[in-house]
Design a protein around this motif. Structure first.
Motif: not given
Length: 255
Positions: A23-26, A31-33, A142-149, A210-214
């Motif tokens: 999951v971390e590698d993923f 580049d997550f939106e 699936a849970g960790d990529i759909l809604a990352p804790a 890197k995703h948190m700020d947005k």
């Protein structure tokens, strides 16, 4: 799509640390939106994608007959070892289950289940114990990529709000989960927030930073004590309260 290189030993139980690492590698590579466009991820990785509906027309049989042939009402994954290629077939009419189905099958690819354990063939008649172990790993992925804790927890902390309803609202609004999947995700994160936070603090929190700020720009400060927060969360709180018995469905399904 990222895949590990080394073949794994036959697991006796789900390897949650292995899943966390993948999951971390993923997240380091994506580049997550939100919400994730899972079909784009499959196609970008060279996976052939067909719907049950397309196959139904091509084979001149019903969708139910297609599902029966594959042994799954939701979706199925094939691995062509000779050409090192995957093929995915899924029922596109099973919304809101579709997103979970696609994320689950993506987990099988990233975790190399079909490559490392050929006994988990499409017939699904071999090694039922192993199938169950690998399905649980794919569900966690699936849970960790759909809604990352870590992102859900970070957003909650920015609003000084640790509540199942907030995790539920974010899972629904930001990450596009179904009602039942969002319920399970919210309950899991609420119960295990401290352990999750400790784990990711000891791992690589920069992967998520890197995703948190947005996300903070979109949802920061939207707790129910603010006018904007009350307006945004009200419908999800009511929806959450109406759904009283999440235990009535198997947690492993994610839906």
């Amino acid at each position: 799509m990222m895949k590990t290189k080394r073949k794994r030993n036959l697991p006796a139980k789900p390897d949650w640390y292995f899943v966390d690492a993948r999951v971390e590698d993923f997240w380091a590579a994506v580049d997550f939106e939100p919400p994730l466009n899972l079909l784009d991820i499959f196609r970008a990785g060279g996976c052939t994608v067909k719907t049950y509906q397309e196959l139904s027309q091509k084979l001149d049989i019903s969708v139910d007959e297609v599902a029966a042939r594959f042994g799954s009402d939701d979706g199925c994954l094939f691995y062509d070892a000779r050409h090192d290629r995957y093929r995915l077939a899924y029922d596109c009419s099973t919304r809101p289950r579709t997103r979970w189905t696609l994320a689950h099958e993506l987990g099988h690819i990233v975790l190399r289940h079909l490559e490392d354990f050929p006994e988990t063939s499409i017939t699904r008649t071999q090694s039922p114990v192993l199938l169950d172990i690998l399905d649980k790993e794919a569900d966690k992925f699936a849970g960790d990529i759909l809604a990352p804790a870590p992102l859900l927890i970070g957003l909650a902390e920015s609003s000084k709000l640790h509540a199942e309803e907030f995790y539920y609202a974010l899972s629904r609004d930001l990450f596009g989960l179904s009602i039942q999947a969002a319920h399970y995700r919210a309950r899991f994160i609420y119960r295990y927030r401290d352990k999750i936070t400790k784990h990711w603090a000891e791992a690589k929190p920069a992967v998520y930073q890197k995703h948190m700020d947005k996300f903070l720009a979109l949802y920061g400060g939207l707790g129910p004590d603010t006018l904007a927060g009350r307006y945004w969360m009200e419908k999800y709180i009511k929806e959450y309260q109406r759904y009283e018995e999440p235990e009535r469905c198997p947690a492993a399904s994610g839906e």
